[in-house]
Design a protein around this motif. Sequence first.
Motif, PDB file in Angstrom:
ATOM      1  N   VAL A 207      -2.717  14.797   3.067  1.00  0.00           N
ATOM      2  CA  VAL A 207      -3.486  16.001   3.670  1.00  0.00           C
ATOM      3  C   VAL A 207      -4.673  15.328   3.982  1.00  0.00           C
ATOM      4  O   VAL A 207      -5.670  14.858   3.388  1.00  0.00           O
ATOM      5  CB  VAL A 207      -3.732  17.262   2.993  1.00  0.00           C
ATOM      6  N   SER A 208      -5.118  15.437   5.445  1.00  0.00           N
ATOM      7  CA  SER A 208      -6.179  14.929   6.056  1.00  0.00           C
ATOM      8  C   SER A 208      -7.176  15.901   6.677  1.00  0.00           C
ATOM      9  O   SER A 208      -6.699  16.371   7.748  1.00  0.00           O
ATOM     10  CB  SER A 208      -5.919  13.789   7.057  1.00  0.00           C
ATOM     11  N   PRO A 209      -8.376  16.316   6.100  1.00  0.00           N
ATOM     12  CA  PRO A 209      -8.995  17.265   6.895  1.00  0.00           C
ATOM     13  C   PRO A 209     -10.277  16.643   7.520  1.00  0.00           C
ATOM     14  O   PRO A 209     -10.679  15.539   7.370  1.00  0.00           O
ATOM     15  CB  PRO A 209      -9.755  18.013   5.410  1.00  0.00           C
ATOM     16  N   SER A 210     -10.696  17.529   8.595  1.00  0.00           N
ATOM     17  CA  SER A 210     -11.921  16.994   9.482  1.00  0.00           C
ATOM     18  C   SER A 210     -12.765  18.057   9.649  1.00  0.00           C
ATOM     19  O   SER A 210     -12.452  19.351   9.135  1.00  0.00           O
ATOM     20  CB  SER A 210     -11.377  16.481  10.574  1.00  0.00           C
TER      21      SER A 210
ATOM     22  N   ASN B 283     -11.109  28.877  12.652  1.00  0.00           N
ATOM     23  CA  ASN B 283     -11.661  30.069  11.899  1.00  0.00           C
ATOM     24  C   ASN B 283     -11.543  30.183  10.677  1.00  0.00           C
ATOM     25  O   ASN B 283     -11.003  31.324  10.264  1.00  0.00           O
ATOM     26  CB  ASN B 283     -10.394  31.013  12.724  1.00  0.00           C
ATOM     27  N   GLN B 284     -12.132  29.214   9.910  1.00  0.00           N
ATOM     28  CA  GLN B 284     -12.118  29.263   8.535  1.00  0.00           C
ATOM     29  C   GLN B 284     -10.885  29.090   7.697  1.00  0.00           C
ATOM     30  O   GLN B 284     -10.812  29.961   6.817  1.00  0.00           O
ATOM     31  CB  GLN B 284     -13.179  30.579   8.207  1.00  0.00           C
ATOM     32  N   SER B 285      -9.950  28.510   8.399  1.00  0.00           N
ATOM     33  CA  SER B 285      -8.540  28.363   7.630  1.00  0.00           C
ATOM     34  C   SER B 285      -8.703  27.249   6.987  1.00  0.00           C
ATOM     35  O   SER B 285      -8.943  26.098   7.392  1.00  0.00           O
ATOM     36  CB  SER B 285      -7.355  28.522   8.660  1.00  0.00           C
TER      37      SER B 285
ATOM     38  N   ALA C 225     -12.026  34.033   6.937  1.00  0.00           N
ATOM     39  CA  ALA C 225     -12.543  35.192   8.042  1.00  0.00           C
ATOM     40  C   ALA C 225     -11.716  36.304   8.166  1.00  0.00           C
ATOM     41  O   ALA C 225     -12.272  37.570   8.009  1.00  0.00           O
ATOM     42  CB  ALA C 225     -12.671  34.549   9.295  1.00  0.00           C
ATOM     43  N   ASP C 226     -10.455  36.287   7.691  1.00  0.00           N
ATOM     44  CA  ASP C 226      -9.607  37.521   7.663  1.00  0.00           C
ATOM     45  C   ASP C 226      -8.789  37.379   6.380  1.00  0.00           C
ATOM     46  O   ASP C 226      -7.863  36.624   6.457  1.00  0.00           O
ATOM     47  CB  ASP C 226      -8.706  37.371   9.033  1.00  0.00           C
ATOM     48  N   HIS C 227      -9.165  38.049   5.451  1.00  0.00           N
ATOM     49  CA  HIS C 227      -8.605  37.899   4.197  1.00  0.00           C
ATOM     50  C   HIS C 227      -7.018  38.540   4.211  1.00  0.00           C
ATOM     51  O   HIS C 227      -6.108  38.124   3.647  1.00  0.00           O
ATOM     52  CB  HIS C 227      -9.284  38.665   3.116  1.00  0.00           C
ATOM     53  N   GLY C 228      -6.399  39.307   5.270  1.00  0.00           N
ATOM     54  CA  GLY C 228      -5.096  39.593   5.548  1.00  0.00           C
ATOM     55  C   GLY C 228      -4.379  38.894   6.326  1.00  0.00           C
ATOM     56  O   GLY C 228      -3.025  38.994   6.230  1.00  0.00           O
TER      57      GLY C 228
END
Length: 381
Positions: free
Chosen positions: A128-131, A157-159, A181-184
């Motif tokens: 897993v490589s985040p940026s 989108n803050q995922s 951003a969307d807990h659902g």
Amino acid sequence: MGNKYKYVVMPLVVSLVILLLSGCGSEPKTETIVIADSNEASSTDQSSRPFQVQKIYRLPDRFANTGQLLGWSSGDAVIASFGAMTILKRGTLERLTYPYEQSKTIPGIGKVTSNTILSPDGKYICEVSPSSSETTLKLISLQDGKEKEIDRISTSNQSYVQYVSWSANSSYIGYLVENQADHGADSLYIYDMGSQTSAKYQLKDILKEDSLLSADIANNGRSVLLQLFGAKQGQKKVLALGKVSGKNIEFQYERQIGGDSVAWMNNDQFVFLGTDSSLYEYDRRNGELSVILEKVFDFKFSPDRKNIAYTVYDQNVTYVAKVQGRNILYKEPVYRGIVPTSMYWNLNNKSVLLQGQKQLDSSQTAPTDSPSKESLIIELK
């Protein structure tokens, strides 16, 4: 003189032969002699104690205190990463083979992140490589170093991608995507190694106050065990059984749990630690819940699910035992002296890799004393 002796002896010999031949014609006498079967005795003794420690190998200190153990890549080789202390910092991947004294960098593999997960069959790693804008999931072959991107998740989108795990048969990769951003919109993704495709499923039953902790995919890729802190349960740890239904994951069973380890025995039965430190098995086919072991701190099943390694509360002892249905048999202590934080069975179900803190002796009482870690391999007969 010699001829005279010869003439005397010869008649005696002839008489003795005639006497023996006449005895052969009489009724034979029988006698029964019982001989113990040493092979059978050995087999019986071994069945009463099927586990015996053949040898213990202590891994180099750097593997215990510097490296990040990933597991076994074969029956006699261990994989670890070095230098990847954070998810943003990359390090090397090394293999330690029998007799487990000196490791070598795996050829053809570049630098890896700390979020690298080895497949149970030891053939691949998922990295897993985040940026700042996205998170990439990549599949890397340990045999030839070939890479394949399996997904790319936008973080605009803050995922966030979390809790990547393999199914026990190395056929599926599961990973949770949480949307702040969307807990659902929390989702479970399942990547199919056979079709080389990834499917997205919505976690409709997750509340916005719930906190996801892990996801364990069944061997058929159609069910998942989710661990979470449940809002309905007062933020206590809960294990939820979910099943793929269309584009959603529907919960079929929930129970409060006490430990971190869970394991699928097959596609319908799974094992977990309860709040009372008992090891439970649940069968969703009939809803039956059974206690199979008590006072367990942690556990790990062998790849064939026929053996178990486990630790007991208030003991610095690691045990191994046979698994027959819901019965745990022939429990044997195999090592004393550390509290394992990680346990890995090798691929031929004959050795257990333990990593944990060394047991403090009575002289280590000062607050500055910090026991070092230890990594060792228990080879079983």
